[in-house]
Write an enzyme that holds these catalytic residues in place. Structure first.
Site, PDB file in Angstrom:
ATOM      1  N   VAL A 183      -8.014 -16.779 -23.252  1.00 24.80           N
ATOM      2  CA  VAL A 183      -7.527 -18.139 -22.967  1.00 24.80           C
ATOM      3  C   VAL A 183      -6.148 -18.067 -22.324  1.00 24.80           C
ATOM      4  O   VAL A 183      -5.205 -17.542 -22.919  1.00 24.80           O
ATOM      5  CB  VAL A 183      -7.448 -18.988 -24.267  1.00 24.80           C
ATOM      6  CG1 VAL A 183      -6.949 -20.390 -23.953  1.00 24.80           C
ATOM      7  CG2 VAL A 183      -8.806 -19.044 -24.950  1.00 24.80           C
ATOM      8  N   ASP A 243     -15.320 -22.895 -17.096  1.00 23.72           N
ATOM      9  CA  ASP A 243     -14.338 -21.882 -17.492  1.00 23.72           C
ATOM     10  C   ASP A 243     -13.290 -22.527 -18.407  1.00 23.72           C
ATOM     11  O   ASP A 243     -12.963 -22.001 -19.469  1.00 23.72           O
ATOM     12  CB  ASP A 243     -13.684 -21.271 -16.243  1.00 23.72           C
ATOM     13  CG  ASP A 243     -12.599 -20.281 -16.606  1.00 23.72           C
ATOM     14  OD1 ASP A 243     -12.926 -19.148 -16.981  1.00 23.72           O
ATOM     15  OD2 ASP A 243     -11.406 -20.655 -16.547  1.00 23.72           O
ATOM     16  N   LYS A 280     -12.630 -22.116 -22.708  1.00 29.16           N
ATOM     17  CA  LYS A 280     -11.328 -21.857 -23.343  1.00 29.16           C
ATOM     18  C   LYS A 280     -11.007 -22.956 -24.356  1.00 29.16           C
ATOM     19  O   LYS A 280     -10.491 -22.686 -25.447  1.00 29.16           O
ATOM     20  CB  LYS A 280     -10.232 -21.788 -22.281  1.00 29.16           C
ATOM     21  CG  LYS A 280     -10.431 -20.629 -21.308  1.00 29.16           C
ATOM     22  CD  LYS A 280      -9.490 -20.755 -20.107  1.00 29.16           C
ATOM     23  CE  LYS A 280      -9.798 -19.713 -19.051  1.00 29.16           C
ATOM     24  NZ  LYS A 280      -9.103 -19.960 -17.780  1.00 29.16           N
TER      25      LYS A 280
END
Ligand SMILES: NC(=O)c1ccc[n+]([C@@H]2O[C@H](COP(=O)([O-])OP(=O)(O)OC[C@H]3O[C@@H](n4cnc5c(N)ncnc54)[C@H](OP(=O)(O)O)[C@@H]3O)[C@@H](O)[C@H]2O)c1
Length: 419
Positions: free
Chosen positions: A121, A190, A194
């Site tokens: 992350v 994406d 995270k």
């Protein structure tokens, strides 16, 4: 990414050993790749390389396994094999943990082998350790992040240079900011992966990715970015995890309107930022490079040192409960920007307003720009700013508006976030 880890260990391996008072010495014993012939920007001895992933796990001289191959299939097999062998794992793979976390964290527990994932992350921002450790004394009320640098760069170029989405994407690719396959960056996933990891850490249960609302930036137009700017907002791909009073968790990733004065509005280019509100902490902002070899390898090495120092699987507070409640997306409420494309005929605005009123959706403002040089030109874009209401109510009202003959396209909706 693996090359970056090699470089840091070559350069700072002795420093790390000194800093850990000679308790940690990190040596790379095996490196798995797909193609042995490929040129690499780190010069590791040829005899360390293999194309057999499991050789890394099965080598008795390997104590910790680092997974930096990406994807959710071979990477799953590698991580699962390492955990079954009782070896701690370090990974930067958010897709793997967000989609297959339940299986992997169960294996981690069963075999007493921890999974470290600081690199997963916001690459260079130590946000995982911050949430797991530094903020452990807080109830985490909200997390708001700009956590996909590619999308942030594209939206910024659309804002500053008036580029269309395809041109801004091409520019990002030419500069190496977007992958050859940019899908996960621009479709929001994406960032959502995270956010799922951050939300799971903050709230102690593994959030099911199938229940998370995700929209990307592919459909954002220069017109809406211009109207946002006229109205005092910027468009950002925001990932939000918010806890409600009743304990339900609201989690979503989507392009949203954010006041130009908000601190997250000034996060530019490929940088990432995460704003965390804790009940005792108040609000804290974490800012830095979201990706790239150096920042991400720096996070991997920090996890390697931690894994070497301390192999407890019960790291931080993930997961400490089986399940939590996620708020249905239709029950989430914000104010909204809605743009209607309409034919220029008398009474259009009243028709739309009447339907909104019927559904008790209040209007806080309107914006219908007129060309100063041609005030009689056809009026085709009509923007309504709407008071806070549940998303489900807005959807029902808009479904009725869409039946009006005067509409020439589907309404465009952005949430206006007041974080
Ligand atoms: N790039 C970033 O800035 C960044 C930031 C944070 C997290 N991450 C994460 O880090 C992971 C890797 O990303 P990356 O950008 O470093 O990818 P990458 O450049 O494609 O590197 C992947 C490496 O894994 C090897 N590999 C892939 N599949 C393999 C297999 N089945 N067997 C053996 N080796 C295999 C490849 O070998 P070859 O070299 O021979 O092809 C390559 O060396 C991903 O999960 C990504 O999400 C990346």
């Amino acid at each position: 990414m693996g090359s970056g880890v090699w470089k840091i260990l070559q350069e700072h391996g002795n420093l790390i050993t000194s800093r850990t008072r000679d308790t940690v010495r990190l040596e790379i014993r095996k490196i798995a790749v797909r193609d042995l012939q490929k040129a690499r920007d780190a010069e590791a001895p040829a005899d360390l390389f293999t194309t057999e992933l499991l050789e890394v796990v099965n080598d008795p001289s390997v104590d910790i396994v680092v997974e930096l191959i990406g994807g959710t299939d071979a990477a799953f097999d590698l991580v699962a094999a390492a955990l079954r062998a009782g070896k701690p794992v370090v990974t930067g793979n958010k897709a793997l943990l967000a989609e297959r976390g339940p299986e992997l964290f169960a294996l981690s527990r069963e075999h007493h082998a921890p999974i470290h994932f600081e690199a997963a992350v916001a690459g260079g921002i130590p946000i995982i350790k911050a949430v797991q450790e530094s903020l452990i004394g807080n109830r985490i009320d909200s997390i708001a992040g700009i956590i996909n640098g590619t999308s942030n760069y594209i939206l910024q170029r659309m804002t500053e240079a008036g580029l269309g989405y395809p041109e801004a994407l091409k520019e990002a690719k030419d500069l190496g900011y977007a992958e050859a396959d940019e899908a996960l960056d621009v479709n929001g996933w994406d960032a959502a992966h995270k956010a799922i990891l951050l939300g799971s850490l903050a709230h102690g249960f593994l959030i099911d990715h199938k229940e998370v609302y995700v929209r990307g930036i592919e459909k954002v137009t220069p017109l809406d970015i211009k109207f946002a700017s006229d109205l005092g907002y910027v468009v950002k791909l925001l990932s939000l995890v918010m806890a409600r009073e009743d304990g339900a968790i609201e989690i979503r990733t989507q392009p949203s309107f954010l006041s130009q004065n908000h601190i997250l509005a000034s996060v530019h280019g490929v940088f990432n930022a995460v704003a965390v509100k804790g009940d005792h902490l108040g609000e804290s902002l974490f800012y830095g490079p979201g990706a790239g070899q150096g920042p991400t390898a720096s996070a991997v090495v920090s996890d390697l040192v931690e894994a070497a120092r301390n192999s407890r699987p019960e790291r931080g507070f993930l997961p400490f409960q089986e399940k939590g409640t996620l708020l249905e997306i239709d029950d989430t409420a914000t104010s909204y920007y809605v743009r209607f494309s309409v034919t220029d005929q008398p009474g259009v605005m009243a028709d739309v307003a009447t339907i909104l009123a019927k559904h008790k959706v209040g209007i806080s403002g309107t914006h219908s720009p007129v060309d100063a040089n041609n005030p009689d030109a056809d009026f085709v874009e009509m923007v309504f700013l709407l008071h806070t209401c549940p998303f489900g109510t807005l959807k029902t009202a808009l479904a009725e508006v869409e039946k009006l003959d005067c509409l020439t396209d589907r309404p465009v909706v952005f949430r206006i976030e007041t974080l």
